[in-house]
Design a protein around this motif. Structure first.
Motif, PDB file in Angstrom:
ATOM      1  N   LEU A 126      -9.892  -4.969 -12.592  1.00  0.00           N
ATOM      2  CA  LEU A 126      -9.281  -4.147 -11.903  1.00  0.00           C
ATOM      3  C   LEU A 126      -9.602  -2.514 -11.673  1.00  0.00           C
ATOM      4  O   LEU A 126      -9.401  -2.003 -10.860  1.00  0.00           O
ATOM      5  CB  LEU A 126      -7.769  -4.022 -12.421  1.00  0.00           C
ATOM      6  N   GLY A 139       1.002  -1.128  -0.168  1.00  0.00           N
ATOM      7  CA  GLY A 139       0.027  -0.030   0.030  1.00  0.00           C
ATOM      8  C   GLY A 139       0.681   1.233  -0.048  1.00  0.00           C
ATOM      9  O   GLY A 139       1.646   1.561   0.839  1.00  0.00           O
ATOM     10  N   GLY A 149     -13.932   6.645 -16.662  1.00  0.00           N
ATOM     11  CA  GLY A 149     -12.697   6.517 -16.607  1.00  0.00           C
ATOM     12  C   GLY A 149     -11.777   6.307 -18.174  1.00  0.00           C
ATOM     13  O   GLY A 149     -10.972   5.681 -18.397  1.00  0.00           O
ATOM     14  N   SER A 164      -3.030   8.882  -9.946  1.00  0.00           N
ATOM     15  CA  SER A 164      -3.730   8.218 -10.929  1.00  0.00           C
ATOM     16  C   SER A 164      -3.231   8.533 -12.437  1.00  0.00           C
ATOM     17  O   SER A 164      -3.939   8.782 -13.424  1.00  0.00           O
ATOM     18  CB  SER A 164      -5.462   8.298 -11.015  1.00  0.00           C
ATOM     19  N   HIS A 188      -0.124  -3.602 -11.783  1.00  0.00           N
ATOM     20  CA  HIS A 188       0.405  -2.862 -13.005  1.00  0.00           C
ATOM     21  C   HIS A 188       0.831  -3.858 -14.160  1.00  0.00           C
ATOM     22  O   HIS A 188       0.736  -4.025 -15.211  1.00  0.00           O
ATOM     23  CB  HIS A 188       1.437  -1.957 -12.828  1.00  0.00           C
ATOM     24  N   SER A 211      -0.426   6.172 -13.796  1.00  0.00           N
ATOM     25  CA  SER A 211       0.113   4.978 -14.552  1.00  0.00           C
ATOM     26  C   SER A 211      -0.564   4.441 -15.459  1.00  0.00           C
ATOM     27  O   SER A 211       0.082   4.041 -16.679  1.00  0.00           O
ATOM     28  CB  SER A 211       0.129   3.981 -13.708  1.00  0.00           C
ATOM     29  N   THR A 212      -1.914   4.282 -15.657  1.00  0.00           N
ATOM     30  CA  THR A 212      -2.437   3.742 -16.801  1.00  0.00           C
ATOM     31  C   THR A 212      -2.260   4.616 -17.932  1.00  0.00           C
ATOM     32  O   THR A 212      -2.000   4.404 -19.212  1.00  0.00           O
ATOM     33  CB  THR A 212      -3.985   3.339 -16.576  1.00  0.00           C
ATOM     34  N   ALA A 264     -11.641   1.267 -20.231  1.00  0.00           N
ATOM     35  CA  ALA A 264     -11.076   0.630 -19.075  1.00  0.00           C
ATOM     36  C   ALA A 264     -10.019  -0.541 -19.923  1.00  0.00           C
ATOM     37  O   ALA A 264     -10.333  -1.345 -20.685  1.00  0.00           O
ATOM     38  CB  ALA A 264     -12.279  -0.102 -18.548  1.00  0.00           C
ATOM     39  N   GLN A 287      -1.768  -2.046  -7.359  1.00  0.00           N
ATOM     40  CA  GLN A 287      -2.674  -1.838  -8.430  1.00  0.00           C
ATOM     41  C   GLN A 287      -2.683  -2.769  -9.764  1.00  0.00           C
ATOM     42  O   GLN A 287      -3.464  -2.814 -10.581  1.00  0.00           O
ATOM     43  CB  GLN A 287      -2.317  -0.501  -9.360  1.00  0.00           C
ATOM     44  N   ARG A 302      -4.096   9.632  -1.328  1.00  0.00           N
ATOM     45  CA  ARG A 302      -5.163   9.268  -2.394  1.00  0.00           C
ATOM     46  C   ARG A 302      -6.172  10.465  -2.668  1.00  0.00           C
ATOM     47  O   ARG A 302      -7.241  10.545  -2.047  1.00  0.00           O
ATOM     48  CB  ARG A 302      -6.087   7.883  -2.004  1.00  0.00           C
TER      49      ARG A 302
HETATM   50  N1  MCN Z   1      -7.255   0.902 -14.947  1.00  0.00           N
HETATM   51  C1  MCN Z   1      -7.707   0.451 -16.123  1.00  0.00           C
HETATM   52  N2  MCN Z   1      -8.085   1.044 -16.771  1.00  0.00           N
HETATM   53  C2  MCN Z   1      -8.010   2.558 -16.722  1.00  0.00           C
HETATM   54  C3  MCN Z   1      -7.615   2.847 -15.492  1.00  0.00           C
HETATM   55  C4  MCN Z   1      -7.180   2.172 -14.499  1.00  0.00           C
HETATM   56  O1  MCN Z   1      -7.694  -1.065 -16.301  1.00  0.00           O
HETATM   57  N3  MCN Z   1      -8.593   3.393 -17.715  1.00  0.00           N
HETATM   58  C5  MCN Z   1      -6.773  -0.319 -13.848  1.00  0.00           C
HETATM   59  C6  MCN Z   1      -5.477  -0.772 -13.775  1.00  0.00           C
HETATM   60  O2  MCN Z   1      -5.330  -2.054 -13.385  1.00  0.00           O
HETATM   61  C7  MCN Z   1      -4.378   0.260 -13.005  1.00  0.00           C
HETATM   62  C8  MCN Z   1      -5.353   0.538 -12.061  1.00  0.00           C
HETATM   63  O3  MCN Z   1      -6.691   0.617 -12.574  1.00  0.00           O
HETATM   64  O4  MCN Z   1      -3.404  -0.585 -12.690  1.00  0.00           O
HETATM   65  C9  MCN Z   1      -4.892   1.938 -11.477  1.00  0.00           C
HETATM   66  O5  MCN Z   1      -4.663   2.690 -12.614  1.00  0.00           O
HETATM   67  P1  MCN Z   1      -4.593   4.604 -12.386  1.00  0.00           P
HETATM   68  O6  MCN Z   1      -5.784   4.960 -12.417  1.00  0.00           O
HETATM   69  O7  MCN Z   1      -3.808   4.763 -13.651  1.00  0.00           O
HETATM   70  O8  MCN Z   1      -3.841   4.683 -11.188  1.00  0.00           O
HETATM   71  P2  MCN Z   1      -2.199   4.400 -10.780  1.00  0.00           P
HETATM   72  O9  MCN Z   1      -1.762   3.081 -11.297  1.00  0.00           O
HETATM   73  O10 MCN Z   1      -1.390   5.383 -11.349  1.00  0.00           O
HETATM   74  O11 MCN Z   1      -2.491   4.084  -9.247  1.00  0.00           O
HETATM   75  C10 MCN Z   1      -2.233   5.370  -8.276  1.00  0.00           C
HETATM   76  C11 MCN Z   1      -3.618   5.477  -7.707  1.00  0.00           C
HETATM   77  C12 MCN Z   1      -3.555   6.420  -6.580  1.00  0.00           C
HETATM   78  S1  MCN Z   1      -2.994   7.825  -6.919  1.00  0.00           S
HETATM   79  C13 MCN Z   1      -3.323   6.003  -5.261  1.00  0.00           C
HETATM   80  S2  MCN Z   1      -3.086   7.014  -4.196  1.00  0.00           S
HETATM   81  C14 MCN Z   1      -3.722   4.472  -5.143  1.00  0.00           C
HETATM   82  C15 MCN Z   1      -4.450   3.939  -6.105  1.00  0.00           C
HETATM   83  O12 MCN Z   1      -4.050   4.382  -7.077  1.00  0.00           O
HETATM   84  N4  MCN Z   1      -2.894   3.867  -4.266  1.00  0.00           N
HETATM   85  C16 MCN Z   1      -3.169   2.442  -4.004  1.00  0.00           C
HETATM   86  N5  MCN Z   1      -4.694   2.563  -5.853  1.00  0.00           N
HETATM   87  C17 MCN Z   1      -4.091   1.787  -5.078  1.00  0.00           C
HETATM   88  N6  MCN Z   1      -4.379   0.419  -4.775  1.00  0.00           N
HETATM   89  C18 MCN Z   1      -3.617  -0.187  -3.888  1.00  0.00           C
HETATM   90  N7  MCN Z   1      -3.981  -1.733  -4.002  1.00  0.00           N
HETATM   91  N8  MCN Z   1      -2.719   0.314  -3.267  1.00  0.00           N
HETATM   92  C19 MCN Z   1      -2.536   1.544  -3.415  1.00  0.00           C
HETATM   93  O13 MCN Z   1      -1.304   2.032  -2.647  1.00  0.00           O
END
Ligand code: MCN
Length: 761
Positions: free
Chosen positions: A645, A250, A637, A522, A484, A524-525, A640, A482, A364
């Motif tokens: 996920l 986390g 979003g 948010s 990834h 990474s994706t 997806a 997440q 978050r």
């Molecule tokens: N995803 C997807 N399609 C999209 C967007 C997202 O499939 N259009 C899915 C993907 O599996 C992606 C996940 O959602 O790996 C999260 O994507 P994204 O929104 O891009 O966020 P990040 O991967 O950059 O994660 C950061 C975000 C933040 S800012 C916090 S804080 C946070 C969070 O994610 N911390 C987390 N989720 C968390 N989840 C876990 N388990 N642990 C944390 O510390």
């Protein structure tokens, strides 16, 4: 941006794959920092201040040094470590967090010394024996106290507790308020919460004396940031430091900063040439890990006779805690309170103030939840003050779909969305199963709409095809849960037309030699995924041209599927990625390029995820207990990548939002002591305290990246608190309760009901 459309038939995008990377975590086979053990390792225990503000009169390590197993005790003056730059923000009164406090401690938990011992228990026992005489000083713990005239100063050298004032404005705000038929004003407060990652702060460092190299594993969201800080602190060269984020239990934003504990662990490893392990206790983690949110705001909304929002004025202050070098979440808070609405004029100001409390920072949402809370509470208050329907008031003021890209009065550009469509989807879900009332229970329904900027900055990606036709994808992002690896493998498999199983994703290790940023916001994706998509597209183009050459066909006649290229209509004329990779080195130009591409990807602007959230609460007026009956989220979003996920992300975020609304509260007393610094007295929601969330996907793909994907990681924490508070007030308003602040603990609800009853008799 033109979206490239090479022909491939992998259709991985949109597949709700169960992430294979979860298996080892679920079996308890994860490898977290605390799982690192080496018999030769030294252990650290920090000596932490029991006072919120005090002068260190004497610090004597002798009693600790006299114990068995103690290798050293370091004070601030014993450490030859550069703590890094003071501030990157002009005009800010910056106060860098020292690695160890030297003369003055400024919050409970501020470290003053570190004990190095042969075992963790010896270190902890000896830390309690380090003799420190403190002279307590006057202190401030709340925002109001800190900005009061003659307030004690957290940093007297700065001359003020005010670290910065951020301002944004656009449109003619004064004219808007003059023209308004109604002006609704409220003071809104948001309490402080903790991130509470399951894994506590930790680091494991190993020094290789022969090579002069350091490897540091730590609980970070941003290995590259730690890498830069270690290099600066220890004076090492880039290639001599390797930072690895192993499984991280986390992050939630609170693992974004470079904690001094990481640097001290690295320092001790080099100093003694031995591995060093530090893992914080839960209590320490509450004291030291940055907390978030706490702010107070005066908000005014100017509304026309027709119920159109004309102008918005926000004046907020946020509690920075004891140290800060950047405005952090305040930068989001100042820019975002316009939310999902078309408000032509707005002025927004956020002050950051120092107090003698735990330093705050991103958690978050990082400013997004605060901003959404302000505007969504105001819209509901406005609807009730004007006798209007909160749903229709929102609908009337939404940014219309044809206005995108929409530039807000506070200077942001929203890329895409259909806010009315998410509202309709949430309302339809609610209507399908109308709430029922239990005897004696007060029922309330609350709504909140939000925008979530995602994908800021840049991220890098590397994709290479190896001789056996397998694909290695490297990303600068790093995962803390997440999944990834799954998401990125789906993206790359889809773009290359290979099997999901044939893509290996590498991340979280600076030795991969691919500079990156990390995971937060948010991003990474949209950004990390966007980088990999763009990179894979270039690899695909190169691979397809080679395949076309091998098959003596036109590139545009080729289709890729399951790791093979074949000619449309003649599936027997086929070749594999392995053949293509083998041929790549032996062909004449322009076909002889390597199947190894790196890209740095920047969307140019953030993409705005958005949505509508509806909460249904039931309140027992005799106890003040609010139970969440339903929580619905219709969200956008964009595309997806993995709907399973996405659902998991939204559920996690919603749960943290539920916690913030209903009970999470990092409280301080007047002496600056944490009243809720353990999981016994800091409540977080349990599985039986939240309903099954009802989530609907209403995507409008973003034009800003090749995937059309927006982020979703913070949506739930942004959406849930205002929806729940609006629902609770909806239930209580008929009884005369006009306002209530988070967290909505039973004591507050019960007291509010008692108060109105007494004033009515
Ligand atoms: N995803 C997807 N399609 C999209 C967007 C997202 O499939 N259009 C899915 C993907 O599996 C992606 C996940 O959602 O790996 C999260 O994507 P994204 O929104 O891009 O966020 P990040 O991967 O950059 O994660 C950061 C975000 C933040 S800012 C916090 S804080 C946070 C969070 O994610 N911390 C987390 N989720 C968390 N989840 C876990 N388990 N642990 C944390 O510390």
């Amino acid at each position: 941006m033109e979206v490239p459309q090479p022909r491939r038939e992998a259709s991985e995008i949109g597949k709700p794959r169960r992430p294979p990377e979860l298996e080892h975590l679920l079996r308890g086979a994860g490898h977290y920092v605390s799982d690192f053990h080496q018999p030769s390792a030294l252990h650290l225990a920090f000596v932490r201040s029991p006072h919120a503000h005090a002068r260190i009169e004497r610090l004597d390590p002798a009693p600790a040094l006299a114990q068995t197993g103690i290798v050293a005790v370091f004070r601030a003056k014993d450490l030859s470590l550069d703590p890094g730059p003071a501030s990157g923000v002009p005009g800010m009164r910056a106060a860098p967090r020292p690695l160890l406090a030297e003369d003055v401690v400024r919050f409970v938990g501020d470290p003053v010394a570190v004990v190095v011992a042969e075992s963790a228990s010896e270190a902890a026992d000896a830390a309690a024996l380090v003799a420190v005489d403190y002279l307590p000083l006057p202190l401030v713990s709340t925002i109001d106290d800190a900005i009061a005239p003659d307030a004690p100063l957290v940093h007297p050298a700065l001359g003020s507790n005010l670290a910065f004032t951020l301002e944004r404005s656009g449109g003619d705000v004064d004219a808007a308020f003059r023209a308004a038929e109604h002006v609704v004003t409220r003071r809104i407060t948001i309490p402080r919460v903790a991130g509470v990652p399951l894994e506590t702060l930790g680091a494991f460092a190993a020094w290789d004396p022969a090579a002069g190299r350091l490897t540091l594993w730590c609980t970070t969201q941003a290995p590259w940031r730690v890498h830069a800080a270690v290099i600066a602190a220890l004076g090492l060269s880039e290639s001599d430091v390797r930072v690895i984020a192993p499984d991280v239990g986390g992050g939630f934003g609170v693992r974004g900063p470079v904690y001094g504990e990481y640097l001290v662990t690295a320092y001790v490893a080099r100093r003694f040439g031995r591995p060093v392990r530090y893992v914080a206790t839960r209590r320490e983690d509450f004291l030291v890990t940055q907390s978030a949110r706490e702010c107070v705001a005066e908000v005014a909304l100017a509304v026309s006779a027709e119920g159109r929002f004309l102008g918005l004025h926000v004046r907020a202050a946020t509690n920075l805690g004891a140290y800060a070098t950047a405005p952090g979440s305040a930068q989001r808070l100042v820019a975002l309170p316009i939310g999902a609405y078309d408000i032509p004029a707005a002025r927004s100001e956020v002050r950051g103030v120092y107090t003698n409390t735990n330093p705050t920072g991103a958690y978050r949402g990082a400013g997004r939840p605060e901003a959404a809370y302000l505007i969504e509470r105001m819209v509901d208050e406005t609807a009730h003050e004007l006798g209007q329907d909160p749903i229709e008031l929102r609908r009337r003021n939404f940014v219309a779909p044809e206005r995108f890209p929409y530039r807000t009065a506070l200077g942001l550009t929203y890329d895409s969305g259909n806010y009315a469509a998410t509202l309709d989807a949430a309302l339809a879900t609610l209507a399908a199963d109308p709430p029922t009332t239990a005897p004696g229970e007060l029922i309330g329904i609350g709504l909140a709409c939000y925008v979530e900027p995602t994908g800021g900055g840049w991220e890098s990606g590397r994709v290479r095809v190896t001789a056996d036709g397998k694909v290695i994808a490297t990303t600068g992002s790093t995962s803390q849960g997440q999944n990834h690896r799954t998401t990125f493998a789906q993206i790359v498999a889809d773009r290359l037309g290979v099997r999901f199983e044939d893509v290996e994703v590498r991340q979280g290790d600076t030795a991969e030699n691919l500079p990156g940023i990390g995971t937060f916001g948010s991003r990474s994706t949209a950004l990390g995924g966007g980088a990999l998509a763009e990179t894979a597209d270039e690899v695909f183009r190169r691979g397809r041209d080679i395949a076309a050459h091998l098959l003596e066909a036109a590139p545009e006649d080729l289709v890729a599927r399951d790791g093979r290229f074949f000619v449309v209509g003649s599936p027997e004329r086929a070749t594999t990625w392995a053949d293509v990779a083998a041929a790549a080195g032996n062909l004449p130009p322009p076909l002889n390029g390597e199947l190894d591409v790196r890209t740095k990807f920047d969307m140019g602007n953030e993409s705005y995820a958005n949505g509508s959230c509806i909460a249904v609460v039931g309140i027992d007026p005799t106890t003040g207990v609010a139970r969440l009956r339903r929580l619905l989220l219709a969200h956008d979003g964009g595309t997806a990548i993995n709907p399973r996920l996405v659902q998991a992300q939204l559920e996690g975020g919603l749960t943290q939002g539920v916690g913030e609304a209903l009970g999470e509260w990092l409280r301080y007393d007047d002496a600056g002591q944490t009243l809720s610094g353990s999981l016994l007295d800091y409540w977080i929601p349990h599985a039986d305290e939240v309903p099954n969330y009802e989530i609907r996907d209403v995507p409008t793909p973003t034009p800003l990246n090749p995937l059309g994907a927006k982020g979703v990681g913070e949506a739930g924490t942004i959406a849930a608190p205002p929806a729940i508070v609006n629902a609770v007030l909806d239930a209580l308003r008929p009884l005369g309760v006009r306002s209530i602040d988070m967290p909505l603990i039973p004591e507050r609800i019960w007291s509010a009901l008692q108060h109105v009853q007494q004033s009515q008799t």
